[in-house]
Design a protein around this motif. Structure first.
Motif, PDB file in Angstrom:
ATOM      1  N   GLY A  15      -7.271  -7.812   0.981  1.00 26.27           N
ATOM      2  CA  GLY A  15      -7.575  -6.499   0.400  1.00 26.27           C
ATOM      3  C   GLY A  15      -6.455  -5.244   0.429  1.00 26.27           C
ATOM      4  O   GLY A  15      -6.379  -4.701  -0.243  1.00 26.27           O
ATOM      5  N   ARG A  16      -5.755  -5.416   1.872  1.00 25.78           N
ATOM      6  CA  ARG A  16      -4.798  -4.531   2.121  1.00 25.78           C
ATOM      7  C   ARG A  16      -3.716  -4.661   1.334  1.00 25.78           C
ATOM      8  O   ARG A  16      -3.044  -3.579   1.400  1.00 25.78           O
ATOM      9  CB  ARG A  16      -4.507  -4.432   3.730  1.00 25.78           C
ATOM     10  N   ALA A  27      -0.930  -0.985  -1.366  1.00 21.74           N
ATOM     11  CA  ALA A  27       0.482  -0.837  -1.791  1.00 21.74           C
ATOM     12  C   ALA A  27       0.718  -0.080  -3.017  1.00 21.74           C
ATOM     13  O   ALA A  27      -0.152  -0.018  -3.841  1.00 21.74           O
ATOM     14  CB  ALA A  27       1.406  -1.982  -1.706  1.00 21.74           C
ATOM     15  N   GLY A  28       1.669   0.705  -3.057  1.00 22.81           N
ATOM     16  CA  GLY A  28       1.830   1.327  -4.418  1.00 22.81           C
ATOM     17  C   GLY A  28       2.143   0.361  -5.392  1.00 22.81           C
ATOM     18  O   GLY A  28       2.669  -0.801  -5.409  1.00 22.81           O
ATOM     19  N   LEU A  53      -2.931  -4.529 -12.170  1.00 23.24           N
ATOM     20  CA  LEU A  53      -3.755  -4.590 -13.286  1.00 23.24           C
ATOM     21  C   LEU A  53      -5.449  -4.843 -12.510  1.00 23.24           C
ATOM     22  O   LEU A  53      -6.272  -4.245 -12.499  1.00 23.24           O
ATOM     23  CB  LEU A  53      -3.891  -5.544 -14.511  1.00 23.24           C
ATOM     24  N   VAL A  54      -5.205  -5.791 -11.390  1.00 23.53           N
ATOM     25  CA  VAL A  54      -6.400  -6.035 -10.895  1.00 23.53           C
ATOM     26  C   VAL A  54      -6.660  -5.004  -9.905  1.00 23.53           C
ATOM     27  O   VAL A  54      -8.039  -4.505  -9.835  1.00 23.53           O
ATOM     28  CB  VAL A  54      -6.092  -7.427  -9.729  1.00 23.53           C
ATOM     29  N   LYS A  55      -5.609  -3.983  -9.233  1.00 23.96           N
ATOM     30  CA  LYS A  55      -5.866  -2.983  -8.444  1.00 23.96           C
ATOM     31  C   LYS A  55      -6.688  -1.953  -9.165  1.00 23.96           C
ATOM     32  O   LYS A  55      -7.755  -1.449  -8.786  1.00 23.96           O
ATOM     33  CB  LYS A  55      -4.570  -2.362  -8.032  1.00 23.96           C
ATOM     34  N   ARG A  56      -6.373  -1.821 -10.666  1.00 17.69           N
ATOM     35  CA  ARG A  56      -6.767  -0.642 -11.482  1.00 17.69           C
ATOM     36  C   ARG A  56      -8.390  -0.986 -11.767  1.00 17.69           C
ATOM     37  O   ARG A  56      -9.083  -0.179 -11.942  1.00 17.69           O
ATOM     38  CB  ARG A  56      -5.925  -0.465 -12.746  1.00 17.69           C
ATOM     39  N   LYS A  57      -8.692  -2.316 -11.933  1.00 13.98           N
ATOM     40  CA  LYS A  57     -10.134  -2.761 -12.483  1.00 13.98           C
ATOM     41  C   LYS A  57     -10.882  -2.828 -11.194  1.00 13.98           C
ATOM     42  O   LYS A  57     -11.980  -2.857 -11.414  1.00 13.98           O
ATOM     43  CB  LYS A  57      -9.812  -4.160 -13.160  1.00 13.98           C
ATOM     44  N   LEU A  97     -10.116   2.640  -4.068  1.00 18.94           N
ATOM     45  CA  LEU A  97     -10.243   1.079  -3.561  1.00 18.94           C
ATOM     46  C   LEU A  97     -11.555   0.836  -2.539  1.00 18.94           C
ATOM     47  O   LEU A  97     -11.504   1.368  -1.512  1.00 18.94           O
ATOM     48  CB  LEU A  97      -9.139   0.362  -3.391  1.00 18.94           C
ATOM     49  N   PRO A  98     -12.303  -0.166  -2.974  1.00 21.52           N
ATOM     50  CA  PRO A  98     -13.344  -0.504  -1.931  1.00 21.52           C
ATOM     51  C   PRO A  98     -12.475  -1.141  -0.552  1.00 21.52           C
ATOM     52  O   PRO A  98     -11.598  -1.623  -0.783  1.00 21.52           O
ATOM     53  CB  PRO A  98     -14.081  -1.371  -2.544  1.00 21.52           C
TER      54      PRO A  98
END
Length: 228
Positions: free
Chosen positions: A84-85, A89-90, A100-104, A116-117
């Protein structure tokens, strides 16, 4: 041994060796057998609170062991897994798919932005860059179960994130999950607010659709994402 890091690696390798002989379900007993050795030796490296050091070491190793346990099978399913960590990152440090995964995965707090959770692991589909499941892990429920339930509720409130499975993995060393009735608070939260909780244990527990032993993990994951 020269320093704390070398000592920690030595203890870690001992635990890994025991796991190979006895299996993941014996992890809690293996930790118990190593604990006294860790506590007696770690003070030599300037640690003033050996018990807190042990808890931190144990928690970090649990996350790593769960990652190792599921990563190979996740790969065979054609899926990806990241800590998760990693997503903290930017975007410039992530490839296009992981961005995209991060945005979703982000939760919308309205005027307070996207956040983010707090999770340990993220399982995603690299074909469409979609997060499929998030995993939180702790040795006991009391350290994380309510936090995991909070993020589960937040994810379910949005059409973008409502299908992401929220999974909790624990050693349940306080035995909060052992019985269905009468349920302890941790069991009630697991049954009501988390998609599934998996227990790493050889002990008998009263299982349900929401609380199971770790050996059910892969079958459940395949069923939930439609892999036969």
């Amino acid at each position: 041994m020269k320093d704390k890091k070398e000592f920690a690696n030595y203890i870690k390798n001992q635990i890994l060796g025991e796991l190979k002989k006895h299996g993941l379900s014996e992890l809690s007993n293996i930790f118990d057998s190593i604990r006294s050795k860790y506590l007696s030796e770690i003070t030599k490296y300037g640690i003033k609170d050996p018990e807190q050091s042990w808890k931190s070491f144990k928690g970090n190793l649990l996350e790593e062991l769960i990652m190792s346990y599921i990563a190979e099978e996740i790969g065979r399913m054609g899926l990806g897994i990241k800590k998760g960590r990693y997503f903290e990152a930017g975007d410039s440090k992530l490839d296009e798919c992981l961005s995209l995964v991060k945005r979703k995965l982000a939760v919308d707090f309205g005027k307070f932005g996207l956040h983010l959770p707090d999770v340990d692991l993220v399982i995603y589909d690299p074909k469409d860059c979609k997060p499929l499941a998030i995993i939180s892990s702790k040795t006991t429920l009391r350290e994380r179960i309510a936090q995991t339930a909070y993020w589960s509720i937040k994810l379910k409130q949005s059409n973008v994130t409502k299908n992401i499975k929220v999974i909790f993995v624990t050693l349940d060393e306080d035995k909060d999950l052992k019985f269905k009735k009468p349920p302890r608070k941790g069991r009630a939260i697991a049954e009501m607010d988390i998609d599934c909780t998996y227990v790493i244990t050889n002990d008998k527990i009263e299982e349900s659709d929401k609380v199971k032993k770790i050996d059910k993990f892969f079958e459940d994951l395949k069923n939930s994402i439609g892999i036969k």
